[in-house]
Design a protein around this motif. Structure first.
Motif, PDB file in Angstrom:
ATOM      1  N   MET A   1       0.872  -1.096  -0.106  1.00 27.89           N
ATOM      2  CA  MET A   1       0.024   0.019  -0.034  1.00 27.89           C
ATOM      3  C   MET A   1       0.837   1.385  -0.068  1.00 27.89           C
ATOM      4  O   MET A   1       1.950   1.324   0.672  1.00 27.89           O
ATOM      5  CB  MET A   1      -0.872  -0.153   1.161  1.00 27.89           C
ATOM      6  CG  MET A   1      -2.044   1.160   1.356  1.00 27.89           C
ATOM      7  SD  MET A   1      -3.007   0.962   2.759  1.00 27.89           S
ATOM      8  CE  MET A   1      -3.389   2.618   3.009  1.00 27.89           C
ATOM      9  N   SER A   2       0.479   2.459  -0.811  1.00 25.85           N
ATOM     10  CA  SER A   2       1.110   3.501  -0.691  1.00 25.85           C
ATOM     11  C   SER A   2       0.966   4.202   0.523  1.00 25.85           C
ATOM     12  O   SER A   2       0.651   4.155   1.411  1.00 25.85           O
ATOM     13  CB  SER A   2       0.724   4.050  -2.082  1.00 25.85           C
ATOM     14  OG  SER A   2      -0.629   4.323  -1.976  1.00 25.85           O
ATOM     15  N   ALA A  97      -7.297  -6.295   2.143  1.00 24.09           N
ATOM     16  CA  ALA A  97      -6.265  -5.586   2.640  1.00 24.09           C
ATOM     17  C   ALA A  97      -6.429  -4.110   1.826  1.00 24.09           C
ATOM     18  O   ALA A  97      -6.422  -4.381   0.765  1.00 24.09           O
ATOM     19  CB  ALA A  97      -5.064  -5.938   2.868  1.00 24.09           C
ATOM     20  N   PRO A  98      -6.015  -3.050   2.350  1.00 22.76           N
ATOM     21  CA  PRO A  98      -5.819  -1.773   1.488  1.00 22.76           C
ATOM     22  C   PRO A  98      -4.569  -2.456   0.992  1.00 22.76           C
ATOM     23  O   PRO A  98      -3.745  -2.908   0.886  1.00 22.76           O
ATOM     24  CB  PRO A  98      -5.857  -0.840   2.721  1.00 22.76           C
ATOM     25  CG  PRO A  98      -6.424  -1.402   3.758  1.00 22.76           C
ATOM     26  CD  PRO A  98      -6.155  -3.047   3.914  1.00 22.76           C
ATOM     27  N   HIS A  99      -4.704  -1.448  -0.553  1.00 23.13           N
ATOM     28  CA  HIS A  99      -3.504  -1.763  -1.373  1.00 23.13           C
ATOM     29  C   HIS A  99      -3.274  -0.521  -2.342  1.00 23.13           C
ATOM     30  O   HIS A  99      -4.056   0.225  -2.467  1.00 23.13           O
ATOM     31  CB  HIS A  99      -3.697  -3.048  -2.208  1.00 23.13           C
ATOM     32  CG  HIS A  99      -5.079  -2.971  -2.953  1.00 23.13           C
ATOM     33  ND1 HIS A  99      -6.189  -3.203  -2.442  1.00 23.13           N
ATOM     34  CD2 HIS A  99      -5.470  -2.461  -4.115  1.00 23.13           C
ATOM     35  CE1 HIS A  99      -7.515  -3.015  -2.953  1.00 23.13           C
ATOM     36  NE2 HIS A  99      -6.721  -2.754  -4.066  1.00 23.13           N
ATOM     37  N   ALA A 100      -2.000  -0.628  -2.788  1.00 21.63           N
ATOM     38  CA  ALA A 100      -1.761   0.247  -3.784  1.00 21.63           C
ATOM     39  C   ALA A 100      -2.681   0.466  -5.145  1.00 21.63           C
ATOM     40  O   ALA A 100      -3.434  -0.599  -5.598  1.00 21.63           O
ATOM     41  CB  ALA A 100      -0.364   0.188  -4.158  1.00 21.63           C
ATOM     42  N   LYS A 103      -9.358   2.285  -5.030  1.00 22.89           N
ATOM     43  CA  LYS A 103     -10.322   3.396  -5.190  1.00 22.89           C
ATOM     44  C   LYS A 103     -11.361   2.825  -4.643  1.00 22.89           C
ATOM     45  O   LYS A 103     -12.094   1.911  -4.714  1.00 22.89           O
ATOM     46  CB  LYS A 103     -10.560   3.465  -6.806  1.00 22.89           C
ATOM     47  CG  LYS A 103     -11.305   4.770  -7.033  1.00 22.89           C
ATOM     48  CD  LYS A 103     -11.385   5.082  -8.393  1.00 22.89           C
ATOM     49  CE  LYS A 103     -11.932   6.458  -8.596  1.00 22.89           C
ATOM     50  NZ  LYS A 103     -11.991   6.503 -10.186  1.00 22.89           N
ATOM     51  N   ASN A 104     -11.885   3.791  -3.625  1.00 18.97           N
ATOM     52  CA  ASN A 104     -13.237   3.646  -2.952  1.00 18.97           C
ATOM     53  C   ASN A 104     -13.170   2.272  -1.978  1.00 18.97           C
ATOM     54  O   ASN A 104     -14.442   1.650  -2.368  1.00 18.97           O
ATOM     55  CB  ASN A 104     -14.569   3.742  -3.683  1.00 18.97           C
ATOM     56  CG  ASN A 104     -14.585   5.242  -4.410  1.00 18.97           C
ATOM     57  OD1 ASN A 104     -14.527   6.069  -3.493  1.00 18.97           O
ATOM     58  ND2 ASN A 104     -15.062   5.489  -5.362  1.00 18.97           N
ATOM     59  N   PHE A 105     -12.225   2.005  -1.544  1.00 18.08           N
ATOM     60  CA  PHE A 105     -12.143   0.808  -0.541  1.00 18.08           C
ATOM     61  C   PHE A 105     -12.652   0.734   0.670  1.00 18.08           C
ATOM     62  O   PHE A 105     -12.415   1.800   1.536  1.00 18.08           O
ATOM     63  CB  PHE A 105     -10.469   0.546  -0.591  1.00 18.08           C
ATOM     64  CG  PHE A 105     -10.352  -0.563   0.066  1.00 18.08           C
ATOM     65  CD1 PHE A 105     -10.340  -2.122  -0.640  1.00 18.08           C
ATOM     66  CD2 PHE A 105     -10.010  -0.946   1.391  1.00 18.08           C
ATOM     67  CE1 PHE A 105     -10.016  -3.254  -0.220  1.00 18.08           C
ATOM     68  CE2 PHE A 105      -9.749  -2.361   2.180  1.00 18.08           C
ATOM     69  CZ  PHE A 105      -9.629  -3.186   1.341  1.00 18.08           C
ATOM     70  N   PRO A 106     -13.573  -0.153   0.803  1.00 18.50           N
ATOM     71  CA  PRO A 106     -14.517  -0.093   2.280  1.00 18.50           C
ATOM     72  C   PRO A 106     -13.571  -0.439   3.477  1.00 18.50           C
ATOM     73  O   PRO A 106     -12.909  -1.598   3.468  1.00 18.50           O
ATOM     74  CB  PRO A 106     -15.527  -0.970   2.040  1.00 18.50           C
ATOM     75  CG  PRO A 106     -14.865  -1.861   0.992  1.00 18.50           C
ATOM     76  CD  PRO A 106     -14.101  -1.251   0.195  1.00 18.50           C
TER      77      PRO A 106
END
Length: 148
Positions: A1-2, A97-100, A103-106
């Protein structure tokens, strides 16, 4: 993730949150919690105002006395005004998991009340307050952001 993200919108949460969005933040690190290994700490560029009560904080097991005194005001009527810079989030669905490029990730989003939580080796729920179901977007390179 960034390293940069934007809280785009909130599906649920405090009534005062939607008017304060979008909000941008810098990702700090991942930390395990008591129920899952994939929580993330981030610091907002600008504070989010959060109004609650002493009773509500205490019912959630949070000690308002541990909050940075420059970021909390306890009013005579028992209401509490907080300026929130620290946030914690995890994918809304366990295992995602959140990732690079997201977009509009819950995510499930919580406010950090006790800033010492950011240095802890594991997430302590007594130092945060669950706030919202929100959606975040990677903003390091928005031109290439894609959905999960």
């Amino acid at each position: 993730m960034s390293s940069r993200l934007r809280i785009v919108e909130a599906e649920t949460g405090p009534a005062d949150l939607p008017a304060q969005l979008p909000a941008e933040a810098r990702l700090l690190r991942q930390v395990p919690g008591p129920d899952r290994p994939d929580y993330f700490f981030a610091v907002l560029d600008e504070a989010i105002a959060y109004r609650t009560t002493l009773v509500a904080l205490q019912e959630q097991g949070v000690n308002p006395d541990a909050a940075d005194p420059r970021l909390i005001r306890i009013n005579d009527d028992g209401s509490v005004d907080l300026r929130i810079f620290g946030i914690v989030f995890a994918g809304r669905i366990a295992g995602e998991a959140p990732h690079a490029g997201m977009k509009n990730f819950p995510v499930s989003l919580a406010y950090v009340i006790d800033n010492s939580a950011i240095q802890d080796g594991a997430l302590d729920f007594a130092k945060i307050v669950y706030a919202a179901v929100a959606f975040i977007t990677d903003i390091d390179d928005e031109s290439t952001a894609v959905g999960p």
